[in-house]
Design an enzyme around this catalytic site. Structure first.
Site, PDB file in Angstrom:
ATOM      1  CG  ASP A 200       7.064  49.627  20.004  1.00  0.00           C
ATOM      2  OD1 ASP A 200       5.929  50.118  19.730  1.00  0.00           O
ATOM      3  OD2 ASP A 200       8.038  51.018  19.726  1.00  0.00           O
ATOM      4  CD  GLU A 251       3.626  48.951  16.776  1.00  0.00           C
ATOM      5  OE1 GLU A 251       2.631  49.644  16.646  1.00  0.00           O
ATOM      6  OE2 GLU A 251       4.766  48.930  17.400  1.00  0.00           O
TER       7      GLU A 251
END
EC number: 3.2.1.93
Length: 551
Positions: A200, A251
């Site tokens: 993330d 990401e």
């Protein structure tokens, strides 16, 4: 560049948001046993792996992206035994497991942060603390969810950094002890049979150590692709990712091609691949998300060309239209009405014809739409609720803001998976944690599987083609009509083969001139009942798409 691909280079990954996938207990929230229940469905679709968004212990301020314990499962979702069974059951069907790792920040409920509140604790250095006055933060950086990126802690008289919610405190990656702990987390899950990690906002882990004021913006230029980001990922890769054979996808928030060429280099020294989001900002006029705007398709094609050509033979792309943070693609770039089915198929065909690893988000494969919420009480997403309050405070009209949320909110993709036309779309026997889409009686898995011309079977065929046709894995990319706002036409070439993809992005019939398309072509895919066996001048129907292959 050609060699035997890694499994992920000709594979397709399916993203599951467990909270909204399948509830087996009647709690109204999905769980891990719900994922096990639908493995046969995913096997039928043909996906190679499933990526599960966080199911760890969490106060759920940001739907699980505020992790309070990286190695414990939130009881809402089940137990470690459930997880182990999921791994075993998935692997028996040839499906790998990818977990979401939220390593930029932890929940302020995490044991590390609770310890860090004591200035004398070694855990103090696990987070980013700076001096300031109660009303004067260390600098003017903004949180991604609104307001200052700094929160005052009165007892220790310092601020801590939170690039997201105040309950999500940023970790101090400069501290080797932090990196050592995060490596242990990766080892824990690798030991349980996990095959990959989605990292993330991982390009935000390194901050400019001076923490300067940002005179021109919100501070992001001082921590996006920060000074030591590549170094830290290289270390994680050397110590954990490569030794444990983990596929990794980063990401990347507001990143650049140049950085992703390094993060996802084919030499494999940092990550396997990267997600970037530039293509999902073509309906953000002037970069502003909270507006109503039509997508700029010329800009969309320019971005894909930039990334397809820039990453080719250098690094590896992740391909996606949808995830748990984005509205539904058929609502966004397609049609929700009479052309929903061809539009959903067209968008799939355009994306899956490209180089990279395609990701399918739950419900995308049946053409799920935005849910059409009409009240602010329908929403659960912290970002949406904060923005609504902030913009109302600035005097913006409530109806206008609700229309914007209905188009742009992250909750558009978080409504329950539509399994059937039964109660709560077959998602739960209880009260769902968030409302259902208003069209689940028409758009659901049961109906899709029963109709051999449904969106589902287009996705199934695209997944199979990726294994059969190596040109999809290795071919180059040329945009044949870069300036057309209504037609997307590209060609891929590899070892004397050519793939031609044409698509109508509009609701109107559009003429297409085939140009110099000599030779013998094979019709591979189309999204209407029939299509021309050879590329020739034609009128493309609304949202029509065709693939031809020349060997």
């Amino acid at each position: 560049m050609t060699h035997l691909p890694h499994w992920w280079q000709n594979g397709v990954i399916y993203q599951i948001y467990p909270k909204s996938f399948q509830d087996t207990t009647g709690s109204g929230t999905g769980d891990l046993r719900g994922v096990i229940q639908h493995l046969d469905y995913l096997h039928k679709l043909g996906v190679d792996a499933i990526w599960l968004t966080p199911f760890y212990v969490s106060p759920q301020v940001d739907n699980g992206y505020d992790v309070a314990n990286y190695t414990a499962i939130d009881p809402t979702y089940g137990t470690l035994d459930d997880f182990d069974e999921l791994v075993t059951q998935a692997k028996s069907r040839g499906i790998r497991i990818i977990l979401d790792m939220v390593f930029n920040h932890t929940s302020t409920q995490h044991a590390w942060f609770r310890e860090a509140l004591n200035k004398e604790s070694p855990y103090r250095q696990f987070y980013i603390w700076r001096d300031g006055e109660p009303e004067t933060p260390p600098n003017n950086w903004r949180s991604k969810f609104g307001g200052s990126a700094w929160r005052w802690h009165a007892e220790s008289e310092q601020y801590y950094l939170h690039l997201f919610a105040p309950e999500q405190a940023d970790l101090n990656w400069e501290n080797p002890a932090v990196r050592a702990e995060l490596k242990k987390v990766c080892e824990f899950w690798a030991d349980r049979g996990v095959d990959g990690l989605r990292l993330d906002v991982v390009n935000l882990i390194s901050k400019d150590p001076r923490f300067p004021e940002d005179l021109d913006g919100d501070g992001r230029r001082f921590y996006t692709d920060g000074p030591r980001a590549h170094e830290f990922l290289h270390e994680m890769n050397r110590d954990v990712f490569t030794p444990r054979g983990l596929m990794t996808v980063g990401e990347m928030s507001s990143t650049s091609l140049e950085h992703c060429q390094r993060y996802a280099a084919l030499t494999g020294s940092e990550l396997s691949m990267t997600f970037n989001f530039h293509h999902l900002k073509v309906d953000y006029p002037g970069g502003e998300k909270w507006t109503l705007a039509k997508p700029d398709f010329v800009a969309l094609k320019t971005l894909f060309r930039h990334w397809q050509q820039g990453m080719h033979n250098v690094a590896w792309n992740a391909l996606f239209w949808c995830n748990h943070d984005q509205p539904r693609i058929v609502s966004r770039f397609g049609d929700e009405g009479e052309y929903r089915v061809p539009a959903a198929k067209m968008l799939a065909m355009v994306l899956h014809g490209m180089q990279g690893t395609p990701y399918i988000y739950q419900g995308e494969e049946i053409g799920m739409t935005n849910p059409h919420f009409t009240r602010i009480t329908d929403y659960r997403d912290v970002e949406s609720l904060n923005m609504f309050a902030e913009l109302r405070n600035d005097g913006r009209d409530a109806d206008e803001l609700l229309a914007i949320l209905a188009s742009k909110s992250r909750d558009n993709s978080r409504t329950p998976m539509q399994w059937s036309n039964g109660d709560n779309a077959g998602f739960t026997a209880g009260e769902p944690w968030i409302g259902l889409g208003d069209n689940y009686q028409q758009i659901n898995v049961e109906a899709a599987l029963a109709d051999d011309s449904s969106v589902f079977y287009t996705y199934q065929k695209l997944i199979a083609l990726r294994k059969q046709e190596a040109i999809l894995t290795w071919g180059n990319y040329q945009d044949l009509l870069p300036n057309s706002p209504v037609l997307w036409c590209y060609r891929r070439e590899w070892k004397g083969q050519t793939l031609l993809v044409i698509a109508n992005l509009s609701r109107e019939i559009q003429p297409w001139q085939a140009g110099q398309m000599r030779g013998n072509w094979q019709l591979v895919m189309h999204n209407y009942e029939e299509a021309s066996p050879q590329p020739c001048a034609m009128n493309l129907r609304p949202f029509e798409a065709v693939w031809w292959l020349q060997k």
